[in-house]
Structures are given as C-alpha cells and as structure tokens.
Motif scaffolding. Structure first.
Motif, mmCIF file in Angstrom:
data_model
loop_
_atom_site.group_PDB
_atom_site.id
_atom_site.type_symbol
_atom_site.label_atom_id
_atom_site.label_comp_id
_atom_site.label_asym_id
_atom_site.label_seq_id
_atom_site.Cartn_x
_atom_site.Cartn_y
_atom_site.Cartn_z
ATOM 1 N N THR A 7 0.660 -1.168 -0.007
ATOM 2 C CA THR A 7 -0.050 -0.146 -0.047
ATOM 3 C C THR A 7 0.803 1.204 -0.175
ATOM 4 O O THR A 7 0.674 2.083 -0.579
ATOM 5 C CB THR A 7 -0.931 -0.032 1.219
ATOM 6 O OG1 THR A 7 -1.652 -1.319 1.384
ATOM 7 C CG2 THR A 7 -1.783 1.089 0.999
ATOM 8 N N MET A 8 1.804 1.137 0.674
ATOM 9 C CA MET A 8 2.908 2.360 0.929
ATOM 10 C C MET A 8 3.208 2.739 -0.718
ATOM 11 O O MET A 8 3.372 3.878 -1.079
ATOM 12 C CB MET A 8 3.917 1.996 1.965
ATOM 13 C CG MET A 8 4.913 3.233 1.840
ATOM 14 S SD MET A 8 6.231 2.930 3.273
ATOM 15 C CE MET A 8 6.982 1.479 2.767
ATOM 16 N N PRO A 131 -6.761 -4.229 8.877
ATOM 17 C CA PRO A 131 -6.764 -3.223 7.783
ATOM 18 C C PRO A 131 -6.154 -1.787 8.195
ATOM 19 O O PRO A 131 -5.716 -1.124 7.055
ATOM 20 C CB PRO A 131 -8.375 -2.950 7.874
ATOM 21 C CG PRO A 131 -8.825 -4.273 8.393
ATOM 22 C CD PRO A 131 -7.837 -4.884 9.376
ATOM 23 N N TRP A 132 -5.892 -1.576 9.456
ATOM 24 C CA TRP A 132 -5.211 -0.230 9.690
ATOM 25 C C TRP A 132 -3.895 -0.376 9.164
ATOM 26 O O TRP A 132 -3.156 0.893 9.005
ATOM 27 C CB TRP A 132 -5.451 -0.039 10.960
ATOM 28 C CG TRP A 132 -4.716 -0.932 12.022
ATOM 29 C CD1 TRP A 132 -4.908 -2.319 12.533
ATOM 30 C CD2 TRP A 132 -3.232 -0.948 12.466
ATOM 31 N NE1 TRP A 132 -4.058 -2.934 13.230
ATOM 32 C CE2 TRP A 132 -2.847 -2.067 13.121
ATOM 33 C CE3 TRP A 132 -2.118 0.064 12.287
ATOM 34 C CZ2 TRP A 132 -1.564 -2.326 13.711
ATOM 35 C CZ3 TRP A 132 -0.841 -0.433 12.749
ATOM 36 C CH2 TRP A 132 -0.589 -1.323 13.468
ATOM 37 N N ILE A 133 -3.361 -1.360 8.844
ATOM 38 C CA ILE A 133 -1.882 -1.417 8.387
ATOM 39 C C ILE A 133 -1.948 -0.828 6.993
ATOM 40 O O ILE A 133 -0.919 -0.316 6.645
ATOM 41 C CB ILE A 133 -1.218 -2.783 8.283
ATOM 42 C CG1 ILE A 133 -1.251 -3.279 9.761
ATOM 43 C CG2 ILE A 133 -0.093 -2.986 7.687
ATOM 44 C CD1 ILE A 133 0.115 -2.626 10.545
ATOM 45 N N ALA A 134 -2.796 -1.248 6.222
ATOM 46 C CA ALA A 134 -3.018 -0.656 4.798
ATOM 47 C C ALA A 134 -3.232 1.022 4.953
ATOM 48 O O ALA A 134 -2.651 1.822 4.113
ATOM 49 C CB ALA A 134 -4.187 -1.291 4.113
ATOM 50 N N GLY A 135 -3.869 1.583 5.949
ATOM 51 C CA GLY A 135 -4.121 2.793 6.098
ATOM 52 C C GLY A 135 -2.645 3.654 6.485
ATOM 53 O O GLY A 135 -2.386 4.608 5.950
ATOM 54 N N LEU A 136 -2.001 2.948 7.489
ATOM 55 C CA LEU A 136 -0.756 3.361 7.759
ATOM 56 C C LEU A 136 0.119 3.407 6.545
ATOM 57 O O LEU A 136 0.860 4.454 6.245
ATOM 58 C CB LEU A 136 0.000 2.558 9.013
ATOM 59 C CG LEU A 136 1.502 2.946 9.285
ATOM 60 C CD1 LEU A 136 1.264 4.363 9.623
ATOM 61 C CD2 LEU A 136 1.768 2.057 10.181
ATOM 62 N N ILE A 140 1.958 6.971 4.900
ATOM 63 C CA ILE A 140 3.342 7.080 4.535
ATOM 64 C C ILE A 140 3.644 7.140 3.292
ATOM 65 O O ILE A 140 4.490 8.071 3.163
ATOM 66 C CB ILE A 140 4.073 5.754 5.327
ATOM 67 C CG1 ILE A 140 3.738 5.733 6.878
ATOM 68 C CG2 ILE A 140 5.539 5.791 4.836
ATOM 69 C CD1 ILE A 140 4.408 4.406 7.346
ATOM 70 N N GLY A 141 3.162 6.314 2.378
ATOM 71 C CA GLY A 141 3.267 6.526 1.009
ATOM 72 C C GLY A 141 2.861 7.794 0.412
ATOM 73 O O GLY A 141 3.656 8.602 -0.407
#
Length: 185
Positions: A7-8, A131-136, A140-141
């Motif tokens: 995601t980043m 899912p919050w890992i994708a948001g993080l 960051i990206g």
C-alpha cells in the motif's frame, strides 16, 4: 508487513505528479509557510486514510475473497487510468482566505476524496488481516511522495520527468490490474 509495503509503494507511485502534490507545492510558495501547509496536508491524509480503512473493512465483511481480488484489480485499473489521463487544471484556491493549515487541510481533503490513492487504500484494507496497516502504509506513501513538493516547491511544477514517471506508474498499475484480475477469475 506485505500490506504495509504494498500500500505504501502503490500510494507513493500514485501520488507522483498528482494534483495534491502540486497544490501543496503551490501553497508553500504562496504562503511561504511550509510547516502549517504540511501539517494541514498530513491531517487531511490521516482523515482520508482512516475513512478508507473503514470503507475497506466494511467491504471485507460483505464481499468474498475472489470478489475482493477483483475489487483490488479495479482499484489498480482506476489508478492506471488516472495516471495516464491528462492531468486536470489545478484550482489554485486563490479565493480561499484562511490560515495556511486550514487552507491545506480543506484543499487536500477535497482533492483526495475519491482519488486513486483512496481506492488503493480501500482495496488494501479490504484484503488485509489488519486493515489499519493498509491505512498506515497509504499515509506513509502519500506523505513520502508529497515531502519533496514541500522541500522543492518552487521547482516541482516545471519538472519534466513527472510526465514520464506518471506514464510509467500508469503502465505498472495497468499490468498489476491485469495480473490480479486474471488471478481473481
């Protein structure tokens, strides 16, 4: 960790030469206050990614595995089209009279809502165990792609390689969309 990195990287590539990046650079030049502009941008990014995670979590609860893969392929295809399509003219927000933080926050919220990065984070969150890992990763990206716009605000608009970077990113997103879409079938 895969979700974070994917995601980043996807949002970083999607934001290259994006209107949000150019708006932040324009606002830094116009106000000569990079701190509040970046803070407003960062707040807008957190709000956008949080909303994306909530939507992605909802999709994960109502859609099956192969359909989620197809949704991710569609998000990548949307990103490809958005990067290959000629960039729309940027509203310079000249009529907006407010403090730099609020100017950046509201301007970036408007530009990012429904943008390709939002769909990439939604798709990542829908397929992730956390899912919050994708948001993080998305936040960051997006921030990493926009930091150069703050640092080099006076030179970013005329930087010719942005066109070619957007083209390469669009082709990469299109290829990934085809591979994931075929895998979903």
């Amino acid at each position: 960790m895969d979700t974070l990195l994917l995601t980043m990287i996807a949002t970083f590539v999607a934001e290259i030469g994006d209107r949000t990046q150019l708006l932040v650079a324009l606002l830094v030049v116009r106000t000569a206050r990079p701190g509040p502009i970046f803070a407003g941008f960062a707040a807008a990014t957190v709000v956008n990614c949080t909303l994306s995670v909530l939507v992605g979590s909802f999709f994960a609860s109502v859609i099956s595995g192969h359909a989620l893969m197809m949704f991710q392929a569609l998000a990548l295809a949307f990103a490809a089209i958005a990067m290959l399509w000629p960039r729309l003219a940027l509203d310079r927000l000249d009529g907006w009279r407010m403090a730099p933080f609020w100017l950046a926050l509201l301007g970036c919220l408007v530009l990012e809502f429904g943008d390709k990065s939002q769909f990439l984070v939604i798709a990542g969150a829908a397929r992730a165990d956390l899912p919050w890992i994708a948001g993080l990763g998305g936040a960051i990206g997006i921030a990493a792609a926009t930091l150069p716009a703050v640092a080099f605000a006076r030179r970013i608009e005329g930087w010719a390689p942005l066109k070619w970077l957007r083209f390469a990113g669009g082709i990469g997103f299109a290829a990934a969309a085809v591979v994931i879409g075929v895998g979903a079938l």
